[in-house]
Design a protein around this motif. Structure first.
Motif, PDB file in Angstrom:
ATOM      1  N   PRO A 149     -10.435   0.007   9.489  1.00 29.74           N
ATOM      2  CA  PRO A 149     -10.608  -0.804   8.388  1.00 29.74           C
ATOM      3  C   PRO A 149     -10.147  -0.667   7.169  1.00 29.74           C
ATOM      4  O   PRO A 149      -9.851  -1.431   6.228  1.00 29.74           O
ATOM      5  N   ARG A 150     -10.033   0.715   6.833  1.00 29.34           N
ATOM      6  CA  ARG A 150      -9.744   1.147   5.416  1.00 29.34           C
ATOM      7  C   ARG A 150      -8.000   0.816   5.133  1.00 29.34           C
ATOM      8  O   ARG A 150      -7.694   0.462   3.972  1.00 29.34           O
ATOM      9  N   PHE A 151      -7.440   0.822   6.249  1.00 30.22           N
ATOM     10  CA  PHE A 151      -5.897   0.427   6.214  1.00 30.22           C
ATOM     11  C   PHE A 151      -5.893  -0.982   5.580  1.00 30.22           C
ATOM     12  O   PHE A 151      -5.262  -1.566   4.588  1.00 30.22           O
ATOM     13  N   TYR A 152      -6.780  -1.878   6.364  1.00 28.20           N
ATOM     14  CA  TYR A 152      -6.805  -3.392   5.952  1.00 28.20           C
ATOM     15  C   TYR A 152      -7.399  -3.340   4.489  1.00 28.20           C
ATOM     16  O   TYR A 152      -6.782  -4.601   3.994  1.00 28.20           O
ATOM     17  N   ASP A 153      -8.144  -2.825   4.204  1.00 32.37           N
ATOM     18  CA  ASP A 153      -8.939  -2.901   2.944  1.00 32.37           C
ATOM     19  C   ASP A 153      -7.733  -2.789   1.752  1.00 32.37           C
ATOM     20  O   ASP A 153      -7.835  -3.192   1.031  1.00 32.37           O
ATOM     21  N   THR A 154      -7.020  -1.830   2.247  1.00 33.46           N
ATOM     22  CA  THR A 154      -6.094  -1.457   1.163  1.00 33.46           C
ATOM     23  C   THR A 154      -5.015  -2.361   1.185  1.00 33.46           C
ATOM     24  O   THR A 154      -4.540  -2.523  -0.081  1.00 33.46           O
ATOM     25  N   VAL A 155      -4.526  -3.055   2.254  1.00 36.97           N
ATOM     26  CA  VAL A 155      -3.602  -3.912   2.172  1.00 36.97           C
ATOM     27  C   VAL A 155      -4.142  -5.318   1.333  1.00 36.97           C
ATOM     28  O   VAL A 155      -3.256  -5.726   0.534  1.00 36.97           O
ATOM     29  N   VAL A 156      -5.455  -5.577   1.255  1.00 36.62           N
ATOM     30  CA  VAL A 156      -5.995  -6.718   0.803  1.00 36.62           C
ATOM     31  C   VAL A 156      -5.885  -6.548  -0.959  1.00 36.62           C
ATOM     32  O   VAL A 156      -5.611  -6.911  -1.794  1.00 36.62           O
ATOM     33  N   GLU A 157      -6.440  -5.126  -1.083  1.00 39.35           N
ATOM     34  CA  GLU A 157      -6.571  -4.613  -2.353  1.00 39.35           C
ATOM     35  C   GLU A 157      -4.986  -4.767  -3.169  1.00 39.35           C
ATOM     36  O   GLU A 157      -4.857  -5.082  -4.182  1.00 39.35           O
ATOM     37  N   ARG A 158      -3.913  -4.228  -2.480  1.00 39.34           N
ATOM     38  CA  ARG A 158      -2.543  -4.074  -2.957  1.00 39.34           C
ATOM     39  C   ARG A 158      -2.016  -5.428  -3.176  1.00 39.34           C
ATOM     40  O   ARG A 158      -1.246  -5.842  -3.932  1.00 39.34           O
ATOM     41  N   ALA A 159      -2.407  -6.416  -2.271  1.00 40.44           N
ATOM     42  CA  ALA A 159      -2.011  -7.823  -2.342  1.00 40.44           C
ATOM     43  C   ALA A 159      -2.559  -8.642  -3.532  1.00 40.44           C
ATOM     44  O   ALA A 159      -1.752  -9.566  -3.838  1.00 40.44           O
ATOM     45  N   GLY A 160      -3.557  -8.134  -4.139  1.00 42.37           N
ATOM     46  CA  GLY A 160      -4.242  -8.753  -5.227  1.00 42.37           C
ATOM     47  C   GLY A 160      -4.549 -10.185  -4.963  1.00 42.37           C
ATOM     48  O   GLY A 160      -4.716 -10.890  -5.986  1.00 42.37           O
ATOM     49  N   CYS A 161      -5.415 -10.492  -3.815  1.00 38.70           N
ATOM     50  CA  CYS A 161      -5.597 -11.623  -3.452  1.00 38.70           C
ATOM     51  C   CYS A 161      -6.753 -11.738  -2.318  1.00 38.70           C
ATOM     52  O   CYS A 161      -6.635 -10.707  -1.783  1.00 38.70           O
ATOM     53  N   PRO A 162      -7.566 -12.767  -2.373  1.00 37.64           N
ATOM     54  CA  PRO A 162      -8.470 -12.659  -0.820  1.00 37.64           C
ATOM     55  C   PRO A 162      -7.648 -12.509   0.261  1.00 37.64           C
ATOM     56  O   PRO A 162      -6.740 -12.886   0.489  1.00 37.64           O
ATOM     57  N   ALA A 163      -8.301 -11.878   1.270  1.00 38.25           N
ATOM     58  CA  ALA A 163      -7.970 -11.796   2.617  1.00 38.25           C
ATOM     59  C   ALA A 163      -7.472 -13.058   3.168  1.00 38.25           C
ATOM     60  O   ALA A 163      -6.433 -13.253   3.906  1.00 38.25           O
ATOM     61  N   ALA A 164      -8.064 -13.966   3.143  1.00 33.52           N
ATOM     62  CA  ALA A 164      -8.051 -15.212   3.643  1.00 33.52           C
ATOM     63  C   ALA A 164      -6.729 -16.170   3.372  1.00 33.52           C
ATOM     64  O   ALA A 164      -5.958 -16.722   3.932  1.00 33.52           O
ATOM     65  N   GLU A 165      -6.053 -15.437   2.110  1.00 34.83           N
ATOM     66  CA  GLU A 165      -4.872 -15.930   1.583  1.00 34.83           C
ATOM     67  C   GLU A 165      -3.555 -14.941   1.928  1.00 34.83           C
ATOM     68  O   GLU A 165      -2.528 -15.143   1.428  1.00 34.83           O
ATOM     69  N   ILE A 166      -3.838 -14.226   2.761  1.00 31.56           N
ATOM     70  CA  ILE A 166      -2.793 -12.972   3.271  1.00 31.56           C
ATOM     71  C   ILE A 166      -2.448 -13.390   4.500  1.00 31.56           C
ATOM     72  O   ILE A 166      -3.342 -13.582   5.515  1.00 31.56           O
ATOM     73  N   VAL A 167      -1.113 -13.374   5.081  1.00 36.31           N
ATOM     74  CA  VAL A 167      -0.774 -13.484   6.348  1.00 36.31           C
ATOM     75  C   VAL A 167      -0.191 -12.228   6.816  1.00 36.31           C
ATOM     76  O   VAL A 167       0.619 -11.556   6.081  1.00 36.31           O
ATOM     77  N   PHE A 168      -0.843 -11.662   7.772  1.00 33.33           N
ATOM     78  CA  PHE A 168      -0.092 -10.413   8.440  1.00 33.33           C
ATOM     79  C   PHE A 168       0.806 -10.726   9.724  1.00 33.33           C
ATOM     80  O   PHE A 168       0.104 -11.155  10.621  1.00 33.33           O
ATOM     81  N   VAL A 169       1.913 -10.031   9.415  1.00 29.39           N
ATOM     82  CA  VAL A 169       2.757 -10.402  10.619  1.00 29.39           C
ATOM     83  C   VAL A 169       3.380  -8.848  11.133  1.00 29.39           C
ATOM     84  O   VAL A 169       3.675  -7.995  10.453  1.00 29.39           O
ATOM     85  N   GLY A 170       3.595  -8.914  12.547  1.00 25.41           N
ATOM     86  CA  GLY A 170       3.778  -7.632  13.284  1.00 25.41           C
ATOM     87  C   GLY A 170       4.113  -7.948  14.679  1.00 25.41           C
ATOM     88  O   GLY A 170       3.697  -8.924  15.070  1.00 25.41           O
TER      89      GLY A 170
END
Length: 232
Positions: A160-181
């Motif tokens: 979870p801390r990995f994804y928390d950091t992604v959201v923090e660095r993206a600077g926007c709510p999680a719902a506005e992020i698309v994760f692709v892999g």
């Protein structure tokens, strides 16, 4: 639906993964460093230490520094490595990093130019300096507003801390992020359960158990069309 940021995996998504360092290569690289003592048994000791660290990391969801593998190997065979950080840099300079696909690089630039915040989000042994060098050589370092690497953060996806950091660095709510892999558990299910939208890259059929809202595409170059369809 608003999409303000992309979190992008690296190996298998933007690039063909590079090799992991083998004992013989590590031993030869270290022998060239000043004040470093590398006994004959170091290569085998490194292979054992690396295998043990990988198993422990995967079971705990963490990412130990590569220097820890070097230190364990050194203790097993009385090697002397006075500067583990310099040794790490030397090894990952000698061992090729991933090869970035040119079409994927062009697609990433197109998405970044469109105004999306782009975060590199990947598990890797390689230090940030090495990964940045690879991105720079591919002409896409400036396309990333932030890098979230397990080697720097100390935890691996799907922690979870990995994804928390992604959201923090993206600077926007999680719902506005698309994760692709390209890995279902780490790049699709994990981000989705963390509140992000997710797109899985796979050449095969849709994996069983993938949440219905998670998108599936065959290649990173298909991502712009997928995102455009979200706005329809």
């Amino acid at each position: 639906m608003t999409v303000r940021a992309l979190a992008v995996d690296f190996g298998g998504t933007l690039a063909q993964p590079g090799p992991s360092p083998d004992g013989a290569t590590v031993a030869q690289t270290l022998k060239e460093l000043e004040n470093t003592v590398v006994p004959e048994g170091f290569a085998a000791a490194f292979e054992d230490a690396a295998r043990q660290v990988r198993q422990e990391d995967r079971s705990r969801g963490v990412q130990s520094p590569f220097a820890e593998q070097l230190a364990r190997a050194a203790r097993r065979c009385a090697a002397v490595i006075p500067d583990p950080q310099a040794a790490t840099e030397a090894v990952f300079t000698a061992v090729p990093d991933a090869f970035v696909d040119t079409r994927s690089a062009a697609t990433l630039r197109r998405l970044h130019v469109s105004g999306l915040v782009c975060v590199l989000a990947c598990d890797t042994q390689r230090p940030e300096t090495v990964r940045r060098r690879t991105l720079r050589a591919a002409g896409i370092e400036d396309c990333f507003d932030a890098l979230v690497l397990s080697s720097t953060l100390g935890v691996r996806k799907p922690h979870p801390r990995f994804y928390d950091t992604v959201v923090e660095r993206a600077g926007c709510p999680a719902a506005e992020i698309v994760f692709v892999g390209d890995t279902p558990a780490k790049d699709a299910i994990g981000p989705y359960e963390h509140g992000m939208r997710a797109v899985l890259i796979t050449s095969g059929p849709r994996p069983d158990g993938l949440p219905a809202p998670v998108g599936v595409i065959g290649d990173f170059t298909e991502l712009p069309a997928y995102l455009e369809a979200l706005d329809d």
